[in-house]
Design a protein around this motif. Sequence first.
Motif, PDB file in Angstrom:
ATOM      1  N   ALA A  39       1.282   2.506  -1.039  1.00 54.34           N
ATOM      2  CA  ALA A  39       0.455   2.449   0.165  1.00 54.34           C
ATOM      3  C   ALA A  39       1.279   2.433   1.436  1.00 54.34           C
ATOM      4  CB  ALA A  39      -0.443   1.213   0.117  1.00 54.34           C
ATOM      5  N   GLY A  40       2.595   2.579   1.344  1.00 57.17           N
ATOM      6  CA  GLY A  40       3.420   2.577   2.552  1.00 57.17           C
ATOM      7  C   GLY A  40       3.206   3.825   3.375  1.00 57.17           C
ATOM      8  N   PRO A  41       3.318   3.707   4.678  1.00 57.57           N
ATOM      9  CA  PRO A  41       3.068   4.870   5.543  1.00 57.57           C
ATOM     10  C   PRO A  41       3.945   6.070   5.222  1.00 57.57           C
ATOM     11  CG  PRO A  41       3.107   2.846   6.826  1.00 57.57           C
ATOM     12  CD  PRO A  41       3.541   2.484   5.444  1.00 57.57           C
ATOM     13  N   ALA A  42       5.230   5.832   4.929  1.00 58.21           N
ATOM     14  CA  ALA A  42       6.127   6.959   4.657  1.00 58.21           C
ATOM     15  C   ALA A  42       5.716   7.689   3.383  1.00 58.21           C
ATOM     16  CB  ALA A  42       7.565   6.455   4.542  1.00 58.21           C
TER      17      ALA A  42
ATOM     18  N   HIS B  91      -2.566   0.876  17.303  1.00 56.87           N
ATOM     19  CA  HIS B  91      -1.451   0.452  16.446  1.00 56.87           C
ATOM     20  C   HIS B  91      -0.142   0.690  17.184  1.00 56.87           C
ATOM     21  CE1 HIS B  91       1.455   0.785  13.030  1.00 56.87           C
ATOM     22  NE2 HIS B  91       0.767  -0.274  12.637  1.00 56.87           N
ATOM     23  N   ALA B  92       0.662  -0.340  17.315  1.00 54.31           N
ATOM     24  CA  ALA B  92       1.900  -0.244  18.093  1.00 54.31           C
ATOM     25  C   ALA B  92       2.858   0.787  17.498  1.00 54.31           C
ATOM     26  CB  ALA B  92       2.578  -1.611  18.162  1.00 54.31           C
ATOM     27  N   GLY B  93       2.914   0.863  16.165  1.00 58.94           N
ATOM     28  CA  GLY B  93       3.816   1.820  15.532  1.00 58.94           C
ATOM     29  C   GLY B  93       3.422   3.256  15.822  1.00 58.94           C
ATOM     30  N   THR B  94       2.126   3.548  15.768  1.00 62.53           N
ATOM     31  CA  THR B  94       1.652   4.899  16.080  1.00 62.53           C
ATOM     32  C   THR B  94       1.910   5.239  17.538  1.00 62.53           C
ATOM     33  OG1 THR B  94      -0.068   4.689  14.389  1.00 62.53           O
ATOM     34  CG2 THR B  94      -0.343   6.419  16.037  1.00 62.53           C
TER      35      THR B  94
ATOM     36  N   ALA C 223      -0.897   5.825   8.395  1.00 56.83           N
ATOM     37  CA  ALA C 223      -0.138   7.015   8.007  1.00 56.83           C
ATOM     38  C   ALA C 223      -0.839   8.286   8.450  1.00 56.83           C
ATOM     39  CB  ALA C 223       0.060   7.023   6.488  1.00 56.83           C
ATOM     40  N   LEU C 224      -2.171   8.291   8.400  1.00 49.11           N
ATOM     41  CA  LEU C 224      -2.926   9.444   8.874  1.00 49.11           C
ATOM     42  C   LEU C 224      -2.669   9.682  10.364  1.00 49.11           C
ATOM     43  CD1 LEU C 224      -5.150  11.625   8.556  1.00 49.11           C
ATOM     44  CD2 LEU C 224      -6.817   9.839   9.104  1.00 49.11           C
TER      45      LEU C 224
ATOM     46  N   SER D  30      -6.067   0.338   7.716  1.00 51.71           N
ATOM     47  CA  SER D  30      -5.233   0.171   6.526  1.00 51.71           C
ATOM     48  C   SER D  30      -3.947   0.957   6.713  1.00 51.71           C
ATOM     49  CB  SER D  30      -5.972   0.671   5.276  1.00 51.71           C
ATOM     50  OG  SER D  30      -6.232   2.069   5.399  1.00 51.71           O
ATOM     51  N   ALA D  31      -3.042   0.801   5.736  1.00 53.56           N
ATOM     52  CA  ALA D  31      -1.790   1.557   5.787  1.00 53.56           C
ATOM     53  C   ALA D  31      -2.054   3.055   5.711  1.00 53.56           C
ATOM     54  CB  ALA D  31      -0.875   1.123   4.640  1.00 53.56           C
TER      55      ALA D  31
END
Length: 644
Positions: free
Chosen positions: A186-189, A283-286, A242-243, A237-238
Amino acid sequence: MKLLPAVLNRHNRQVSKVQAPKKSEPEIGTAAATVLSLLAVASVFIIVEAYLSKVVLTVDELDTLLSALLICDVAVLCCALLVTGALRYAASERNGYRRSILSYTAPATYGALMTLPIVYVASDLAFKPEYFVGFDVELALGLSALGIAALVLYCYDTIESAKPGRILSRHLEEMRGQLMDHEGPAGPAALQRPVLRGDVGLKFTAMLDKLCLRGDSETVLMALEETKRLALEPPDSARSIALSASMVSLMGETAAIAARHCRHDIVYHSIDSIADVSSSSLHAGTASLAFRSLGGLFNVCSTGLDERMLNRLETKMMETYTAIFDRTGRHEALELAAAMAEKASATRMFVAEEYDGVLFAMGGVYRRLAEAGDSEEQANKALTALFEALTARTAEATPLDHACIKGEIGMAYLALAKVRNPVKGYKSAAQAFEDSGRLLDVKVYPWDSALYRGKAACAYTFLADEYCRGRRYDDAIQAARSALSLYPDAVKFFEKRSREDYVEASSNMGFAHTIVSEVYLKSRMFDLSLKHASSALGAYSAAAKALDAKAMPERYAFLKTSIGQTHANMAEIHFREKRYESAIGACDSAIAAYNEAIRIYDEHKKDKPASTARKQLKKANDLFSTMMRIGVADKKPVAPVAEI
């Protein structure tokens, strides 16, 4: 109001002449096509039924009629197959799309409706069932009409589904489905890889390449908007994170494809879309990925550009980074905007009109740097660029542009006044804002005219405060009066139009009244001091009422602190005028306002403003204690003294 750089205006005019997509012809909607086909079939059915009601057919004639209907039904089905094959071949050759044009449900439904009359008529001719005797022709005719209607709708849906925009939308939905339903880590990568490297992603980019090559910008821009929508979906979700990351990468790849084909409108739209994700993603990462993608996008798209187009791209990036800073306060964006400004100004590969716009954008970047770092150097650089732009955009030739540049000059003077010669800076800022407001026709540009009048009033307020600090009380009164003559129009205009601008104008008006009140208090003119203190309290209270305390708690706490200070000033005035009960009431209100402000600051861990509010609370408590010591509170129960 924002002055668009002439470089972008010029580019847009060129695009409209050379690359603008043709306007699509009016299309018939699905409902309209359904109604028309049903009306046509019903008309044929009614005519044939009327004919049959007057003619008695023999058995052989009935068989002949049924055979003719069977041939027609088979022809309808063959037409459907030919349409499917032809459109699939055309979509394959034109767009590189080789899969089924429609979903599996739609062809099955239409196929069943077109096959049903064939099965019935063939069974009737072969077996002659008795329970169909008497109405077999009518039933066959009705089923044949239904098959024809299904053919019409099927052809319409197939043609619509073969359009590039629909195909791209299905690609995106398929990519979304693959990612959200992917089995495994389920990890984004891990989730991102099958989408970016999968077969659907390759088909999507290949189709974008063909569309850019053909010049179909409108379809690509629609696909970009849908991609941005997927990128901004809530990060539940993760997989959804990722999407979003995948869609950001896809937007960057779209820009690279467009750059290869010199589709600069698509490149600019891709930059804007990624910037929107950087500023609006939950989302901060996005958001961070989108922000970093802008730098890579610039490096990719700048390859192969001539010097003039490169300068235009640098200007676009400068504006984009500035907009991100304005939305998010991200200082890194401002630094990158400054770097792009330096690049854009290094070579003057612009016509005069273009370079004026670049100078305006550069001035805005340097002004923001001056505000962020209290930098005299950056403020002077902003003023130099803006005055150079001002000489080209005269008030007579381009009054709107001239007013915008004047307004930006006023902002630069405000930034300069914080670090050097504040009196001169605030005077220059107020004059620049007033000039901007006068240049704009109130009937044509009411919003911008009111905004500049409010900014001029704000500059006069700061000037009055500076005079007050230097004990130039007469000058302070004069500057504050200039501010108070401008505030009412701005406050009235924004009251029902913009809550944010209304709160700012109303709170600044309260500050102007506070300055006048304090000056009159020092001069022992208590009645005038109390009058302006009451006006200040009304302005602060109106601003606090209009402000959303949950959305902007720190701003609300600041207004509460200002309200507390105003109550404390009123308490002092009442105390000196020996109106002791009124003084105690004002002091109680001041203590309550300070306590509420401190509570909000403590909840949000804002130690510095909380410390300032505590100092003011201590003064209010000391004033109350003084009243108690001299016995002025005998007629009123003792008010509780808040803990500091």
